[in-house]
Design a protein around this motif. Structure first.
Motif, short mmCIF file in Angstrom:
data_model
loop_
_atom_site.label_atom_id
_atom_site.label_comp_id
_atom_site.label_asym_id
_atom_site.label_seq_id
_atom_site.Cartn_x
_atom_site.Cartn_y
_atom_site.Cartn_z
N LEU A 94 44.12 33.39 46.93
CA LEU A 94 42.58 33.41 48.04
C LEU A 94 42.41 35.03 48.31
CD1 LEU A 94 43.13 29.94 48.31
CD2 LEU A 94 41.14 30.88 46.55
N LYS A 95 41.68 34.80 49.22
CA LYS A 95 41.45 35.67 49.94
C LYS A 95 41.26 35.14 51.19
CE LYS A 95 37.49 38.23 48.46
NZ LYS A 95 38.17 39.29 48.10
N GLU A 96 42.10 36.03 52.81
CA GLU A 96 42.70 35.47 54.06
C GLU A 96 41.49 34.59 54.28
OE1 GLU A 96 44.77 37.81 56.53
OE2 GLU A 96 45.75 38.12 55.22
N LYS A 97 40.12 35.72 54.74
CA LYS A 97 38.86 34.50 55.47
C LYS A 97 39.52 33.34 54.70
CE LYS A 97 34.96 36.88 55.42
NZ LYS A 97 34.01 37.78 55.76
N ARG A 98 38.42 32.32 55.65
CA ARG A 98 38.51 30.79 55.37
C ARG A 98 37.86 29.77 56.44
NH1 ARG A 98 43.59 28.24 53.98
NH2 ARG A 98 43.54 29.78 52.51
N PHE A 99 36.42 29.69 55.33
CA PHE A 99 35.49 28.77 56.55
C PHE A 99 35.99 26.80 56.88
CE2 PHE A 99 34.28 32.74 54.73
CZ PHE A 99 33.35 32.92 55.73
N ASP B 260 30.15 22.94 56.94
CA ASP B 260 29.49 22.32 58.12
C ASP B 260 28.69 20.80 57.09
OD1 ASP B 260 31.36 23.56 59.87
OD2 ASP B 260 28.64 25.03 60.95
N VAL B 261 28.13 21.35 56.42
CA VAL B 261 27.42 20.50 55.66
C VAL B 261 28.62 19.72 54.99
CG1 VAL B 261 25.64 19.89 54.11
CG2 VAL B 261 25.55 21.66 55.91
N ILE B 262 29.01 19.85 54.44
CA ILE B 262 30.36 20.00 53.40
C ILE B 262 30.82 19.37 53.57
CG2 ILE B 262 31.47 19.78 50.99
CD1 ILE B 262 29.21 22.22 49.72
N CYS C 24 35.14 28.93 46.41
CA CYS C 24 33.80 30.18 46.30
C CYS C 24 34.15 31.68 45.46
CB CYS C 24 32.76 30.33 47.12
SG CYS C 24 32.96 29.07 47.61
N CYS C 25 33.19 31.88 45.13
CA CYS C 25 33.56 33.35 44.04
C CYS C 25 31.78 33.61 43.69
CB CYS C 25 33.45 32.63 42.84
SG CYS C 25 35.39 31.97 42.08
N GLY C 26 32.05 34.86 44.00
CA GLY C 26 30.55 35.19 43.87
C GLY C 26 30.36 36.54 45.35
N GLY C 27 29.22 37.00 44.75
CA GLY C 27 28.85 37.81 45.66
C GLY C 27 28.01 36.98 47.52
N ILE C 28 27.55 36.01 47.27
CA ILE C 28 26.74 35.53 48.34
C ILE C 28 28.57 35.52 49.71
CG2 ILE C 28 25.86 33.49 49.07
CD1 ILE C 28 24.07 33.80 46.76
N PHE D 63 26.13 32.06 55.05
CA PHE D 63 26.67 30.91 54.18
C PHE D 63 27.62 30.13 54.08
CE2 PHE D 63 26.37 29.61 49.92
CZ PHE D 63 25.75 29.71 49.30
N MET D 64 28.82 30.55 53.88
CA MET D 64 29.90 29.82 53.99
C MET D 64 29.99 28.80 54.84
SD MET D 64 31.92 30.94 51.18
CE MET D 64 32.91 30.68 51.11
#
Lengths: 567, 567
Positions: free
Chosen positions: B506-511, B459-461, B442-446, B453-454
């Protein structure tokens, strides 16, 4: 000509109001309000269970004395008033609000032994702890005694008499065992005023009995012991300690007991009318008669209609109550309602938009500039379930048609429209089954203050929307009942019709349907009905919506909730 | 080792951003943003028509120079940077954003004669004035040339090239007559940088051509003159003044024109990459590759996937665009999108609840404490229509399950979930047709700011949700394209894959998906799909939802609106 006066006392959810009225014209000479001191605004709650709502019976007794005393004192400022010309007292209450009493008719909750026990207090109308029992009663009646359900819309409610008592038996058997009898608040108040000291002698009104306790002269009173035994043998045993006969509103409950006459400085022995539900006496005070549909619009809405009892009225699917004599003697009383009206708007304005009175006014003004259909929104008014005509408290709300430009005011208007569509569904259902409706008389603050609301209702329902002259129609209706039981010789009346003709009035402001708006609303109503039938199930055939979308969504919610509780 | 640098320039809706990046690792050395001075935050609007959105081409030219100048100046603070080591420039823009140009490729809007005419300016991607033309194009193509619609999801959009040009012809024929050609902004910017002075010589990118203008090598370029003549003979005549061939992103648009090299103090003759859409170059900058689904999450969401072009990819119903080489050479570029994501949350938090950033944060925090399914709410995410997989901009929102206790935070979460369900519908559709998806970047501020959100999306996808390392992936992607057209000998790369391997991160944070939440969301998603299919029509079969509830409600709304306009 000698003047005469009656007193009406209205027991609401948070307070009790007394009025002293002039029998000649229904004018209020004095009024006083007493706020219940117990609980949260008069309601005893349980932080662990949002469905629980009880009241402290001590508040009723204290409020009765204080409010009548205050109203009389206020009336004395009128030089024409005299306490010795008070000819009767009438009372109305919320319901179904049953309370357990001991053998002398005293509430268990007043005993030190039971004071701290919530089950020993009054089970307020909006207590929903007994939903499992309600479902079991409905199920049993459908199988063994469908005739019991026919006049009450086909489904027995968790708010009603037997559900609550049975739930008490299940969760607080010691309270159940200690109770000599159970009394509706509507019957308890006259029993207090008339000084009854034997629970078996408390006179029960047909209004509460017929609408909430499955009482009917057709099957000889309350449900049979055999039927009750299928639920729980203890209920069958209790039946003998309840009542065999219930009385209509033109019969007195008794006469004012000497101690009360002394405390209040009123003539001893004046008649006390049978108690009644606030909605029913409110309808009386609003001038109900055949052709006039009365809506008491508040947080929720209570609807009343009457039809002459000279010709039989069929059961009406989805209508919660049709009881001969319940509103006025000589008429079938027809009761319906909407579970959230003012509450629905308050949810939006206060709960969602975070505003207060000022925002209500601003949104109302902005919404008034919209034309019907312009927002592209349709909503279902079921945020608190649907009382009539689906009789399903578990249904939920729905809004469809939002864009990124949809404004708060557009949703506000759509929610008003949704409640108007719900109202139309009730009016049409009642009319279809032969109850005449030509005009709608409304009571309550929304009717008096919100012109947009009233105009939308006129346009959606297609009948003139009128406003009752009195802002306190329940108390006025109780005072009218008092004038009827006092009788003409005492300065009262020989019946409700003649009393209403003199004592009730309408405001000059009235709202007539606009044909152009009505045409659009006919189309929007058709769309509402599509959602209504699609999400609510087949109208009036209760129990047929178990597999529908909303129920599956609720099922998931409940499973998530219970899995969380066990985690 | 000698360092080398490229420049990426990203033309957004309100501003243009330039970055100078290091070819070795994609690191940004300098960046600058130029806000378009014209209109409302860069958009020319018409108070009489909310569908109109245009831009002043003068802003593009001014912004190009200013932002690149600023980024270079910033980069010079790095001692290792030198302007003579800049080896290429790449650009990306919004689209479809066509503008009419004269014979030398100059925007009509820059001529004094046309400056005041809104139709002579650039028709911004979100201009929706051409909905009637879009419907007519769809209709004609379904009848005469269904192959044109297959790769673009079955419906031609009002946002796209031909709809807008035809609408110009219908409402501003003088502008249409004056235009020698029409150019996508994505092609206009490279033409400016390379100094093209003949409209016929502007190189067109396959990205805009294939996704927005029904261009395909399969049928020999743009739609046939015969087909266009069925719409309007003037369009058929225009075809010859457009283009016969479109180019993929590994081919240069040309070389930097001498005047620009001089103004910017850059080496003359360095390659300028083909232009591309921001979403596509954003996907490149996010590291798109087979198996990696890229979501650019903003007010709306753009989704990109790629699949090897070695094996044919079938048309996917409801997917707006599948174009060979549109995102990267050698791959089918698959484009999808959701019409409102950030906008949907902003509608709730700002439009309805009346809050701002602080309320966004508070609701997000509160919503994070809720468990999936707990609120009993399900929503449709269609407040701005549905781009994929229903391809219907007229669809509207829906929320169901409200009670009187439903909170703002519960609705906030339900709206996030609704967009996640919409995202899952896209992912599943794409996967079903053979496009591999194993993770989502994902890209973007959200994506960067909203962990709730992430996590909901994961969980949904049901795939890991990752975040692109660069906060400016479109500009980075354009800079990567510049490194590819510069080639290895100049310090660039021999292809997109090798460039991405070095220049993206990629950023380290992942969901990661939580199995328990996923199980509940599987059930909620099934309910969402019931609403989706019931209110949206049969998925991917466009035009089949005309008689459905939402369309009838909209029909009523439109009739009310037009009756008001004529009153």
């Amino acid at each position: 000509m000698t003047r005469s006066f009656t007193i009406g006392v209205d027991f609401g959810t948070s307070s009790v109001r007394a009025v002293v009225v002039d029998c000649a014209d229904g004018r209020t000479l004095g009024t006083d309000v007493f706020d219940y001191p117990s609980g949260e605004r008069g309601v005893l709650v349980d932080p662990r269970d949002p469905h629980l709502a009880r009241q402290n019976p001590a508040d009723y007794v204290a409020g009765l004395e204080a409010s009548v005393r205050g109203a009389l004192a206020a009336a004395e400022r009128d030089p024409g008033f005299a306490r010795d010309r008070v000819v009767g007292i009438g009372t109305d209450t919320t319901g179904s609000t049953p309370l357990p009493v001991d053998a002398i008719g005293r509430p268990l909750a007043l005993h030190p032994r039971w004071r701290e026990h919530l089950a020993a207090h009054a089970w307020l109308w909006k207590d929903h702890t007994a939903s499992a029992e309600a479902a079991a009663i409905t199920d049993a009646a459908r199988r063994h005694a469908p005739e019991y359900l026919a006049p009450i819309g086909g489904t027995y409610s968790s708010e009603w008499f037997w559900s609550k008592i049975w739930h008490c038996r299940n969760v607080a058997p010691d309270v159940f065992e200690a109770a000599a009898s159970w009394v509706e608040l509507a019957d308890f108040v006259p029993a207090v005023l008339t000084g009854v000291t034997n629970a078996a002698k408390i006179r029960r009104c047909v209004c509460a009995a017929g609408h909430k306790a499955m009482y009917s002269e057709v099957w000889g009173g309350l449900p049979s012991a055999d039927f009750l035994a299928t639920l729980d043998p203890a209920l069958a045993e209790l039946r003998s300690r309840l009542y065999d006969h219930a009385y209509p509103a033109d019969r007195p409950a008794g006469t004012l007991a000497a101690p009360w006459a002394e405390w209040l400085r009123l003539p001893a022995g004046i008649p006390v009318a049978m108690g009644g539900f606030d909605a029913h006496y409110g309808a009386v005070g609003a001038g109900i008669r055949p052709g006039t549909f009365v809506k008491i619009i508040g947080t929720s809405t209570c609807d009343c209609a009457v039809a002459s009892a000279d010709t039989p009225l069929p059961d009406i699917p989805g209508i919660c109550g049709i009881v001969n004599g319940s509103i006025m003697p000589g008429y079938y009383g027809v009761e319906a309602g909407q579970s959230a009206v003012g509450d629905l708007l308050a949810w939006w304005v206060e709960g969602v938009c975070g505003g207060g009175e000022a925002l209500h006014a601003a949104l109302s003004e902005e919404a008034a500039r919209l034309r019907p259909g312009e927002s592209g929104l349709v909503a279902l008014d079921w945020n608190n379930g649907n009382r009539t005509i689906l009789v399903d408290p578990r249904l939920t709300g729905l809004i469809v048609g939002q864009t990124l430009r949809t404004s708060r005011a557009e949703v506000y208007r759509a929610l008003i429209e949704a409640t108007a569509f719900g109202a139309r569904a009730i009016v049409e259902r009642v009319q279809e089954y032969g109850v005449p409706i030509e005009r709608v008389v409304c009571c309550g603050g929304i009717a008096e203050k919100n012109d947009l609301f009233m105009q939308i209702y006129a346009d959606v329902i297609g009948h003139p929307m009128l406003i009752a002259g009195s802002p306190q129609t329940p108390a006025l209706g109780a005072a009218i009942a008092a004038a009827v039981v006092a009788g003409p010789e005492a300065g009262g009346y020989d019946g409700f019709e003649s009393a209403q003709a003199r004592m009730t009035s309408l405001k000059e402001k009235r709202f007539l349907p606009d044909p152009a708006a009505r045409a659009v609303y006919d189309e929007l109503y058709a769309l509402y009905r599509e959602l209504h039938d699609g999400f609510g199930g087949r109208t009036g055939e209760t129990g047929t919506n178990e597999g529908t979308f909303m129920k599956r969504l609720l099922g998931l919610r409940d499973r998530v909730a219970s899995s969380g509780a066990s985690a």
